[in-house]
Scaffold this motif. Structure first.
Motif, PDB file in Angstrom:
ATOM      1  N   GLU A 104      25.308  51.142  36.410  1.00 16.61           N
ATOM      2  CA  GLU A 104      25.250  51.229  34.941  1.00 16.61           C
ATOM      3  C   GLU A 104      24.782  49.906  34.337  1.00 16.61           C
ATOM      4  O   GLU A 104      25.088  48.833  34.861  1.00 16.61           O
ATOM      5  CB  GLU A 104      26.648  51.516  34.374  1.00 16.61           C
ATOM      6  N   ALA A 105      24.093  50.019  33.204  1.00 17.05           N
ATOM      7  CA  ALA A 105      23.708  48.813  32.462  1.00 17.05           C
ATOM      8  C   ALA A 105      24.939  48.252  31.769  1.00 17.05           C
ATOM      9  O   ALA A 105      25.791  49.012  31.307  1.00 17.05           O
ATOM     10  CB  ALA A 105      22.668  49.170  31.423  1.00 17.05           C
ATOM     11  N   VAL A 106      25.018  46.927  31.684  1.00 19.29           N
ATOM     12  CA  VAL A 106      26.053  46.294  30.848  1.00 19.29           C
ATOM     13  C   VAL A 106      25.371  46.112  29.487  1.00 19.29           C
ATOM     14  O   VAL A 106      24.725  45.098  29.219  1.00 19.29           O
ATOM     15  CB  VAL A 106      26.533  44.962  31.465  1.00 19.29           C
ATOM     16  N   SER A 107      25.524  47.122  28.645  1.00 19.69           N
ATOM     17  CA  SER A 107      24.722  47.185  27.414  1.00 19.69           C
ATOM     18  C   SER A 107      24.934  45.983  26.503  1.00 19.69           C
ATOM     19  O   SER A 107      23.979  45.482  25.908  1.00 19.69           O
ATOM     20  CB  SER A 107      25.054  48.467  26.654  1.00 19.69           C
ATOM     21  N   VAL A 108      26.173  45.528  26.386  1.00 21.83           N
ATOM     22  CA  VAL A 108      26.430  44.410  25.477  1.00 21.83           C
ATOM     23  C   VAL A 108      25.706  43.151  25.950  1.00 21.83           C
ATOM     24  O   VAL A 108      25.204  42.365  25.143  1.00 21.83           O
ATOM     25  CB  VAL A 108      27.957  44.166  25.291  1.00 21.83           C
ATOM     26  N   ARG A 109      25.595  42.981  27.260  1.00 21.57           N
ATOM     27  CA  ARG A 109      24.882  41.815  27.804  1.00 21.57           C
ATOM     28  C   ARG A 109      23.399  41.898  27.438  1.00 21.57           C
ATOM     29  O   ARG A 109      22.802  40.920  26.983  1.00 21.57           O
ATOM     30  CB  ARG A 109      25.072  41.782  29.320  1.00 21.57           C
ATOM     31  N   ALA A 110      22.844  43.083  27.596  1.00 25.64           N
ATOM     32  CA  ALA A 110      21.427  43.271  27.266  1.00 25.64           C
ATOM     33  C   ALA A 110      21.175  42.979  25.789  1.00 25.64           C
ATOM     34  O   ALA A 110      20.199  42.320  25.415  1.00 25.64           O
ATOM     35  CB  ALA A 110      21.007  44.694  27.607  1.00 25.64           C
ATOM     36  N   MET A 111      22.096  43.440  24.938  1.00 19.95           N
ATOM     37  CA  MET A 111      21.958  43.233  23.493  1.00 19.95           C
ATOM     38  C   MET A 111      22.008  41.751  23.131  1.00 19.95           C
ATOM     39  O   MET A 111      21.193  41.251  22.369  1.00 19.95           O
ATOM     40  CB  MET A 111      23.133  43.906  22.770  1.00 19.95           C
ATOM     41  N   LEU A 112      22.996  41.065  23.687  1.00 19.91           N
ATOM     42  CA  LEU A 112      23.192  39.659  23.317  1.00 19.91           C
ATOM     43  C   LEU A 112      22.048  38.789  23.833  1.00 19.91           C
ATOM     44  O   LEU A 112      21.595  37.868  23.151  1.00 19.91           O
ATOM     45  CB  LEU A 112      24.554  39.163  23.824  1.00 19.91           C
ATOM     46  N   ARG A 113      21.585  39.110  25.022  1.00 20.50           N
ATOM     47  CA  ARG A 113      20.448  38.349  25.560  1.00 20.50           C
ATOM     48  C   ARG A 113      19.202  38.599  24.721  1.00 20.50           C
ATOM     49  O   ARG A 113      18.412  37.694  24.476  1.00 20.50           O
ATOM     50  CB  ARG A 113      20.182  38.763  27.008  1.00 20.50           C
ATOM     51  N   ALA A 114      19.032  39.842  24.283  1.00 24.72           N
ATOM     52  CA  ALA A 114      17.839  40.179  23.486  1.00 24.72           C
ATOM     53  C   ALA A 114      17.860  39.413  22.161  1.00 24.72           C
ATOM     54  O   ALA A 114      16.836  38.864  21.734  1.00 24.72           O
ATOM     55  CB  ALA A 114      17.790  41.677  23.232  1.00 24.72           C
ATOM     56  N   LEU A 115      19.016  39.354  21.519  1.00 28.12           N
ATOM     57  CA  LEU A 115      19.105  38.645  20.229  1.00 28.12           C
ATOM     58  C   LEU A 115      18.760  37.170  20.416  1.00 28.12           C
ATOM     59  O   LEU A 115      18.040  36.572  19.621  1.00 28.12           O
ATOM     60  CB  LEU A 115      20.518  38.781  19.631  1.00 28.12           C
ATOM     61  N   HIS A 116      19.266  36.588  21.494  1.00 29.25           N
ATOM     62  CA  HIS A 116      18.998  35.171  21.738  1.00 29.25           C
ATOM     63  C   HIS A 116      17.524  34.950  22.070  1.00 29.25           C
ATOM     64  O   HIS A 116      16.888  34.038  21.526  1.00 29.25           O
ATOM     65  CB  HIS A 116      19.900  34.639  22.860  1.00 29.25           C
ATOM     66  N   SER A 117      16.974  35.785  22.943  1.00 28.07           N
ATOM     67  CA  SER A 117      15.560  35.573  23.308  1.00 28.07           C
ATOM     68  C   SER A 117      14.642  35.778  22.123  1.00 28.07           C
ATOM     69  O   SER A 117      13.568  35.183  22.055  1.00 28.07           O
ATOM     70  CB  SER A 117      15.056  36.509  24.406  1.00 28.07           C
ATOM     71  N   ALA A 118      15.031  36.639  21.179  1.00 27.26           N
ATOM     72  CA  ALA A 118      14.176  36.858  20.007  1.00 27.26           C
ATOM     73  C   ALA A 118      14.126  35.616  19.123  1.00 27.26           C
ATOM     74  O   ALA A 118      13.201  35.465  18.330  1.00 27.26           O
ATOM     75  CB  ALA A 118      14.695  38.036  19.198  1.00 27.26           C
ATOM     76  N   GLY A 119      15.132  34.747  19.245  1.00 27.46           N
ATOM     77  CA  GLY A 119      15.082  33.503  18.470  1.00 27.46           C
ATOM     78  C   GLY A 119      16.385  33.097  17.808  1.00 27.46           C
ATOM     79  O   GLY A 119      16.481  32.010  17.253  1.00 27.46           O
ATOM     80  N   TYR A 120      17.389  33.963  17.806  1.00 28.47           N
ATOM     81  CA  TYR A 120      18.641  33.584  17.138  1.00 28.47           C
ATOM     82  C   TYR A 120      19.348  32.481  17.933  1.00 28.47           C
ATOM     83  O   TYR A 120      19.599  32.635  19.131  1.00 28.47           O
ATOM     84  CB  TYR A 120      19.573  34.791  16.985  1.00 28.47           C
ATOM     85  N   GLY A 121      19.686  31.413  17.234  1.00 28.48           N
ATOM     86  CA  GLY A 121      20.354  30.295  17.907  1.00 28.48           C
ATOM     87  C   GLY A 121      21.859  30.407  17.798  1.00 28.48           C
ATOM     88  O   GLY A 121      22.610  29.816  18.573  1.00 28.48           O
ATOM     89  N   GLY A 122      22.333  31.152  16.798  1.00 28.76           N
ATOM     90  CA  GLY A 122      23.771  31.305  16.578  1.00 28.76           C
ATOM     91  C   GLY A 122      24.062  32.737  16.179  1.00 28.76           C
ATOM     92  O   GLY A 122      23.167  33.461  15.711  1.00 28.76           O
ATOM     93  N   LEU A 123      25.315  33.120  16.363  1.00 34.89           N
ATOM     94  CA  LEU A 123      25.675  34.523  16.116  1.00 34.89           C
ATOM     95  C   LEU A 123      27.095  34.624  15.574  1.00 34.89           C
ATOM     96  O   LEU A 123      28.007  33.945  16.062  1.00 34.89           O
ATOM     97  CB  LEU A 123      25.580  35.281  17.449  1.00 34.89           C
ATOM     98  N   VAL A 124      27.243  35.477  14.556  1.00 33.89           N
ATOM     99  CA  VAL A 124      28.578  35.806  14.049  1.00 33.89           C
ATOM    100  C   VAL A 124      28.735  37.319  14.155  1.00 33.89           C
ATOM    101  O   VAL A 124      27.869  38.059  13.671  1.00 33.89           O
ATOM    102  CB  VAL A 124      28.744  35.370  12.569  1.00 33.89           C
ATOM    103  N   VAL A 125      29.791  37.762  14.796  1.00 39.34           N
ATOM    104  CA  VAL A 125      30.068  39.197  14.867  1.00 39.34           C
ATOM    105  C   VAL A 125      31.476  39.436  14.330  1.00 39.34           C
ATOM    106  O   VAL A 125      32.298  38.523  14.323  1.00 39.34           O
ATOM    107  CB  VAL A 125      29.982  39.748  16.319  1.00 39.34           C
ATOM    108  N   VAL A 126      31.723  40.650  13.896  1.00 40.88           N
ATOM    109  CA  VAL A 126      33.074  40.985  13.446  1.00 40.88           C
ATOM    110  C   VAL A 126      33.737  41.830  14.520  1.00 40.88           C
ATOM    111  O   VAL A 126      33.195  42.867  14.925  1.00 40.88           O
ATOM    112  CB  VAL A 126      33.060  41.732  12.094  1.00 40.88           C
ATOM    113  N   ASP A 127      34.876  41.379  14.971  1.00 42.55           N
ATOM    114  CA  ASP A 127      35.728  42.099  15.905  1.00 42.55           C
ATOM    115  C   ASP A 127      34.953  42.857  16.988  1.00 42.55           C
ATOM    116  O   ASP A 127      34.992  44.092  17.054  1.00 42.55           O
ATOM    117  CB  ASP A 127      36.629  43.063  15.116  1.00 42.55           C
ATOM    118  N   ILE A 128      34.293  42.099  17.833  1.00 40.99           N
ATOM    119  CA  ILE A 128      33.554  42.689  18.954  1.00 40.99           C
ATOM    120  C   ILE A 128      34.574  43.328  19.896  1.00 40.99           C
ATOM    121  O   ILE A 128      35.710  42.847  20.020  1.00 40.99           O
ATOM    122  CB  ILE A 128      32.706  41.613  19.670  1.00 40.99           C
TER     123      ILE A 128
END
Ligand code: R5P
Length: 302
Positions: A104-128
């Motif tokens: 199975e894919a670890v979907s959250v890992r794929a998502m977080l890596r994608a956001l970072h590679s797209a250019g986001y240097g910092g991230l705020v999430v609510v109650d992950i």
């Protein structure tokens, strides 16, 4: 600094801008005839050398909202020369946080890596779903647990409450809320059949809830199955009021009916998505205060 809202900002961008005095703008978006997304940052909003805070939640239309967030990072990095900060009040795909079955894919890992590679240097999430998942984001990431906002709203509604977590995974949340309310918390055991998705609880009698107000706290409620099962159990144990408190409540009519049948007294939900079911039983709360604190933390401002 400036704040940019994309298609799914549940009112946080404008509120953050009003509070801080940062410039506010909405990105221009369109959908091409074949369904592909387009994002453009308005010229009068973005300035070279100024960092952007992008607000984009990811429900409903998770996949499209994710693509918009990726496109916005690409554009902003180009026009400002700086890595933008992403504020994602509801991060989609967070519940698949490990490979439960082989392959199975670890979907959250794929998502977080994608956001970072797209250019986001910092991230705020609510109650992950699991805070530990944020280790997959290589930049600075902060998880907001909006317990103070929740506790303030709950105080007027309960008397000498006890907090209950519907599973072990949500224990940290229950502990934080019980601390804010100066009370104790309990955990019930939950299992999910990985193939059918069916949820089962193993309930051990909880005589301490008899005649008491109980708050069941969880990160998310979607089908309402988890909550309905716990609410029913607590009612059977003699709880006086059973209040449900969640950070993300993309609740359908059907889910609400399940909870009502189970005997829920009241539902408190944070506004973290762009879907909301209006009903007298549900009170919505904004996590904006805690989100602003977290943005400052990511930016090293406090
Ligand atoms: C799962 O572990 C989550 O924390 C929630 O308990 C769950 O996703 C809620 O989903 P539903 O409302 O469909 O039972």
């Amino acid at each position: 600094m400036f704040v940019v809202s994309l298609s799914c900002d549940p009112g946080i961008g404008r509120a953050v801008a009003a509070e801080t005095g940062w410039r506010y703008c909405e990105a221009l978006r369109k959908v091409f005839p074949d369904g592909e997304r387009y994002v453009r940052i308005p010229e009068d909003c973005s300035l070279n050398g100024e960092r952007a805070v992008v607000v984009q939640s990811m429900y409903p239309n998770q996949d499209s909202m994710i693509v918009e967030a990726l496109l916005a990072a690409d554009a902003l990095k180009e026009v400002t020369g700086l890595e933008p900060i992403a504020v994602v009040p509801y991060l989609a795909y967070a519940r698949q946080d490990r490979a439960f079955l082989q392959g199975e894919a670890v979907s959250v890992r794929a998502m977080l890596r994608a956001l970072h590679s797209a250019g986001y240097g910092g991230l705020v999430v609510v109650d992950i779903h699991k805070e530990d998942s944020l280790r997959h984001f290589p930049g600075r990431a902060v998880n907001v647990l909006p317990v103070n906002t929740l506790a303030n709203a709950l105080r007027d509604f309960v008397e000498d409450p006890i907090v209950v977590s519907p599973d072990k995974g949500a224990a940290k949340r229950a502990e934080a809320l019980s601390k804010a309310l100066a009370t104790e918390y309990r955990i019930v055991e939950k299992f999910r059949d990985r193939l059918t998705g069916e949820i089962r609880h193993r309930f051990v009698p909880m005589p301490e809830v008899r005649g008491r107000d109980v708050i069941v706290v969880d990160d998310i409620m979607s089908t309402g199955g988890t909550m309905a099962s716990v609410v029913r159990f607590l009612r059977e144990q003699g709880a006086r009021k059973v209040i449900v408190a969640v950070s993300h409540g993309p609740l359908t009519e059907k889910a609400l009916a399940r909870l009502t049948n189970a005997g829920v007294t009241k539902i408190f939900s944070m506004v973290t998505t762009c879907y909301r079911l209006e009903h007298p039983l549900i009170t919505y709360l904004s996590p904006v205060e805690e989100v602003l604190q977290a943005i400052k933390e990511v930016l090293g401002m406090g």
